[in-house]
Design an enzyme around this catalytic site. Structure first.
Site, short mmCIF file in Angstrom:
data_model
loop_
_atom_site.label_atom_id
_atom_site.label_comp_id
_atom_site.label_asym_id
_atom_site.label_seq_id
_atom_site.Cartn_x
_atom_site.Cartn_y
_atom_site.Cartn_z
N SER A 105 0.78 -1.24 0.00
CA SER A 105 0.00 0.00 0.00
C SER A 105 0.81 1.29 0.00
O SER A 105 0.22 2.36 -0.14
CB SER A 105 -0.96 0.01 1.19
OG SER A 105 -2.13 -0.68 0.86
N PHE A 167 -10.63 -12.44 -0.98
CA PHE A 167 -9.43 -13.27 -1.02
C PHE A 167 -9.11 -13.95 0.31
O PHE A 167 -8.14 -14.68 0.41
CB PHE A 167 -8.23 -12.41 -1.43
CG PHE A 167 -8.38 -11.76 -2.78
CD1 PHE A 167 -8.77 -12.50 -3.87
CD2 PHE A 167 -8.11 -10.41 -2.95
CE1 PHE A 167 -8.90 -11.91 -5.12
CE2 PHE A 167 -8.23 -9.81 -4.19
CZ PHE A 167 -8.63 -10.56 -5.28
N TYR A 203 -10.53 2.62 5.91
CA TYR A 203 -9.55 2.25 4.89
C TYR A 203 -10.14 1.19 3.96
O TYR A 203 -10.65 0.17 4.41
CB TYR A 203 -8.29 1.71 5.56
CG TYR A 203 -7.10 1.59 4.65
CD1 TYR A 203 -6.12 2.57 4.63
CD2 TYR A 203 -6.96 0.50 3.81
CE1 TYR A 203 -5.02 2.47 3.79
CE2 TYR A 203 -5.87 0.38 2.97
CZ TYR A 203 -4.90 1.37 2.96
OH TYR A 203 -3.81 1.25 2.13
N SER A 204 -10.07 1.42 2.67
CA SER A 204 -10.56 0.46 1.68
C SER A 204 -9.68 0.53 0.44
O SER A 204 -9.55 1.58 -0.19
CB SER A 204 -12.01 0.77 1.30
OG SER A 204 -12.42 -0.08 0.23
N GLY A 347 2.66 -0.83 4.19
CA GLY A 347 2.16 -1.71 3.15
C GLY A 347 2.31 -3.16 3.54
O GLY A 347 3.18 -3.52 4.32
#
Length: 392
Positions: A105, A167, A203-204, A347
């Site tokens: 990220s 996922f 957060y998306s 990230g």
């Protein structure tokens, strides 16, 4: 990708509250700084260097990360490299100094910078609805692109649901599968909006898939090209790239990335090679710790954005974190326990967990561990390693 923690085999991490456990006490350990890169220092810089090396050694010895790499810029402007562990659990190879990793990220800052450059060029309006650029595309249960602004997309206040939940626990099934960006968006649009636009922060990763689609629509060019030309090349990042379609490898010297086969207790499996298309403009980039420090210096130093757009990027909203972490447009602002604050992003992607933060005085750290944290304790220890560069 940033902690709403990512677990191997699950979604890209979203460090929703940035450095969530600021002020974690120092861990005991030994100092064994290793490695050297031309023009850079490889030995610890006194107390700060000792603290950082102890953290890295403990992340390997106590938390079980195969390897940890870090680059740290001190008050003197010099960048020092640190490593711990081994690059390959099978061969026990030495960790390459400033080796390449998947940065998850942290990619979001690159994507946001391109959007903001287009804002500066008058081609995108931050407070215009997404519908302006993607007509009829953002529709779903409680989801309407006519009511969501570009700013809310970059700021994570859109209410769009997280596409990566699909996922969960199925990473091996999509490790080598290519996914179109539109297919990722469709996974999100099958769900209901989490809240009305602008009423909350959450957060998306879906937000940054939308941002990538906006870039391509406005420029008429692939997002890989725009990020490469507008950010990677402008910042002088020589070891950073956005993988092309079908590229599952890491090009230069790198430590292997690992993921637990069956949750926190499972054995580690080498997942270095994977198709990162499911992360796309939300988390696909490969880089090094040294390049990430250069990237933040270019970004925060005004070399990538005009003053007005940099100011917008650094205008934050609260994240609900009790320690005061806030989010701008692709950047977290995290208060430090010793005073002041740092800017950057974290990230996570199967195989790697990363962070890149800088203070106003130029000090900075970029760190990468070759697995994702699977417990709050491990998250805290990674956060503490970052903090040690600013509060030894």
């Amino acid at each position: 990708m940033p902690h709403h923690r990512s677990r191997s085999g699950r979604r890209p991490a979203a460090l929703a509250t940035a450095l969530t456990l600021l002020g974690t006490p120092a861990l005991p350990g030994c100092s064994t700084a290793r490695g050297h890169a031309p023009g850079r220092a490889s030995s610890p810089a006194g107390r700060v260097g000792d603290a950082i090396q102890r953290r890295l050694d403990d992340l390997v010895r106590k938390d079980g990360y195969p390897a940890v790499l870090a680059a740290v810029r001190g008050r003197d402007g010099r960048v020092r490299d640190y490593t711990a562990g081994v690059a390959n659990l099978r061969t026990r190879a030495t960790v390459p100094v400033d080796g390449q990793v998947r940065i998850g990220s942290i990619t979001k800052g690159f994507t946001s910078a391109v959007i903001l450059q287009l804002v500066g060029e008058g081609r995108i309006g931050l407070d215009k609805p997404v519908e302006t650029y993607l007509p009829g595309l953002i529709r779903g249960a409680g989801i309407d692109g006519r009511r969501i602004t570009v700013r809310q997309i970059l700021q994570h206040t859109s209410g769009l649901p997280e596409y990566t939940t699909i996922f969960d626990r199925h990473f091996p099934s999509y490790q080598h599968v290519y996914m179109e960006p539109r297919a990722l968006l469709d996974l999100a649009l099958k769900q209901r909006a989490h809240f009305a636009p602008g009423t909350r922060w959450e957060y998306s990763n879906t937000n940054y898939i939308v941002a990538g689609l906006i870039i391509e629509k406005v420029t008429g060019r692939p997002v890989i090209e725009e990020i490469t030309n507008r950010v990677i090349k402008r910042a002088g990042l020589r070891h950073t790239y956005f993988p092309a379609v079908g590229d599952q490898t890491i090009h230069e010297a790198h430590p292997q990335g690992y993921a637990a086969e069956a949750g926190a207790a499972g054995p580690l499996r080498d997942v270095t090679e994977l198709d990162p298309s499911w992360a796309w403009s939300a988390g696909q980039i490969v880089s090094t710790s040294g390049d990430l420090i250069r990237y933040l210096a270019a970004l925060l130093g005004g070399r990538l954005l005009q003053p007005a757009q940099l100011k917008e990027m650094r205008t934050t909203v609260g994240t609900g974190d009790k320690r005061g972490a806030a989010y701008g447009l692709g950047l977290f602002r995290a208060p430090l326990p010793c005073g002041g604050a740092v800017w950057g992003h974290n990230g996570g992607i199967p195989g790697y967990s990363t962070a890149d933060f800088a203070a106003e005085d130029g000090r900075a750290i970029a760190i990468a561990a070759t697995a994702e944290p699977v417990s709050d304790v491990k998250v805290a220890h990674l956060d503490a390693a970052v903090i040690s560069a600013f509060c030894p």
